[in-house]
Design an enzyme around this catalytic site. Structure first.
Site, mmCIF file in Angstrom:
data_model
loop_
_atom_site.group_PDB
_atom_site.id
_atom_site.type_symbol
_atom_site.label_atom_id
_atom_site.label_comp_id
_atom_site.label_asym_id
_atom_site.label_seq_id
_atom_site.Cartn_x
_atom_site.Cartn_y
_atom_site.Cartn_z
ATOM 1 N N HIS A 161 -16.806 -11.038 -11.432
ATOM 2 C CA HIS A 161 -16.102 -10.071 -10.593
ATOM 3 C C HIS A 161 -15.854 -10.667 -9.205
ATOM 4 O O HIS A 161 -16.525 -10.339 -8.238
ATOM 5 C CB HIS A 161 -16.930 -8.794 -10.471
ATOM 6 C CG HIS A 161 -17.144 -8.085 -11.775
ATOM 7 N ND1 HIS A 161 -18.062 -8.518 -12.705
ATOM 8 C CD2 HIS A 161 -16.564 -6.971 -12.298
ATOM 9 C CE1 HIS A 161 -18.036 -7.692 -13.752
ATOM 10 N NE2 HIS A 161 -17.150 -6.756 -13.529
ATOM 11 N N SER B 249 -16.859 -8.548 -18.260
ATOM 12 C CA SER B 249 -17.644 -7.398 -17.823
ATOM 13 C C SER B 249 -18.280 -6.708 -19.032
ATOM 14 O O SER B 249 -18.991 -7.337 -19.799
ATOM 15 C CB SER B 249 -16.765 -6.443 -17.003
ATOM 16 O OG SER B 249 -17.535 -5.519 -16.280
ATOM 17 N N GLU C 56 -23.375 -13.397 -14.726
ATOM 18 C CA GLU C 56 -22.797 -12.784 -13.530
ATOM 19 C C GLU C 56 -23.033 -11.288 -13.623
ATOM 20 O O GLU C 56 -23.420 -10.769 -14.660
ATOM 21 C CB GLU C 56 -21.305 -13.092 -13.419
ATOM 22 C CG GLU C 56 -20.442 -12.528 -14.559
ATOM 23 C CD GLU C 56 -19.997 -11.086 -14.355
ATOM 24 O OE1 GLU C 56 -19.812 -10.660 -13.198
ATOM 25 O OE2 GLU C 56 -19.832 -10.371 -15.365
#
Length: 306
Positions: free
Chosen positions: A276, A114, A211
């Site tokens: 995620h 992330s 992502e």
């Protein structure tokens, strides 16, 4: 290929740091318990549970978060540095790190995902070391997801056993096969590095991984278009797309990816299973790999860790 750190063995010491957002104490406690169950000695950074006195989305001051990261990396007793959670804040710590001291400390494992994409990029630029895009220790993606936790454990201790990365439903957005080193991470953070003085160069010859989470299709469109206009995709070997959790209708996201990336003339895999998502795969960055879009697989040529 970048330098590969050594795999972990029971008895090794690992450090947990929080270079981004605030960490829920109960999740951190559970994450540390799981790591200790793997036979690891766990040290938690001094400022991991801090809160910034003004900006509640940060886990303490920039200097303190950077100090925890640098102290852990430069400690010769520590074999791996593991991120506690994402959110936002890693970009703010990068200019507080003494990268010469970090280089002198030598390679070791770094894992996170992330917002920690910014740290992966910095490690690529300054340290030239393989890193792991992985679930984070003080998050439900680790503590509440035994599949994701086990894949991380196997990557850390038994990297030979997880060289082939795939998930049910993974397949070709654009067919074909290619080889290249792995690069990328969270799309929002990848684009945020453009123009920075220490940004890694565009990943020519790479298998790019992308992502994101909570980005509506129009914002994803903006991110991809900016990367395209900046020439970031020029010369890439292929693209592996991970999860797009809470990014709107997945059919719309898929159509957007085909529109923005389908004309590059390289293989593109849809929904490889990192990011995620439930059962998050741990994906090495900086290793040579083969992408088979038709089979929906990414295969590391060598294990991520020695």
């Amino acid at each position: 290929m970048r330098t590969r750190p050594s795999r972990l063995v029971p008895g090794d010491t690992v450090a947990v740091v929080a270079p981004a957002g605030p960490v829920p104490e109960e999740l951190l406690t559970e994450g540390v318990r799981l790591l200790r169950g793997w036979g690891l000695d766990v040290r938690v950074g001094e400022h991991v549970l801090d809160r910034h006195e003004v900006f509640g989305y940060l886990a303490g001051s920039d200097a303190d978060r950077a100090a925890d990261l640098q102290r852990a990396w430069c400690d010769p007793a520590v074999s791996a540095v593991l991120g506690a959670r994402g959110g936002y804040g890693c970009l703010r710590v990068l200019d507080h790190v003494d990268w010469a001291a970090m280089r002198a400390a030598g390679p070791k494992v770094f894992a996170g995902s992330s917002d920690l994409t910014a740290v992966h990029d910095a490690f690529a630029a300054h340290l030239d070391v393989v890193t792991l895009f992985a679930p984070m220790i003080g998050s439900a993606a680790f503590t509440g997801d035994p599949v994701a936790a086990e894949h991380l454990r196997r990557t850390l201790f038994e990297p030979d056993s997880v060289r082939v990365l795939t998930r049910p439903g993974a397949g070709a957005l654009v067919g074909g096969r290619c080889t290249g080193f792995t690069s990328g991470g969270n799309a929002s953070l990848v684009v945020s590095a453009l123009g920075a003085h220490d940004a890694p160069p565009p990943p020519r010859g790479a298998v790019v991984l992308l992502e994101d989470v909570t980005e509506e299709p129009y914002r994803l469109d903006r991110i991809l278009t900016q990367l395209l206009r900046a020439g970031w995709f020029e010369g890439v070997a292929g693209i592996a797309l991970g999860s797009w959790s809470r990014c709107g209708d997945l059919a719309d996201v898929r159509a957007l990816m085909a529109d923005r990336l389908g004309g590059l003339g390289v293989p593109v895999v849809w929904e490889l299973g990192f990011g995620h998502c439930p059962g998050q795969l741990t994906v090495p960055l900086g290793v040579a790999a083969e992408l088979d879009a038709d089979a929906g697989t990414l295969t590391c040529v060598l294990p991520a860790l020695l």
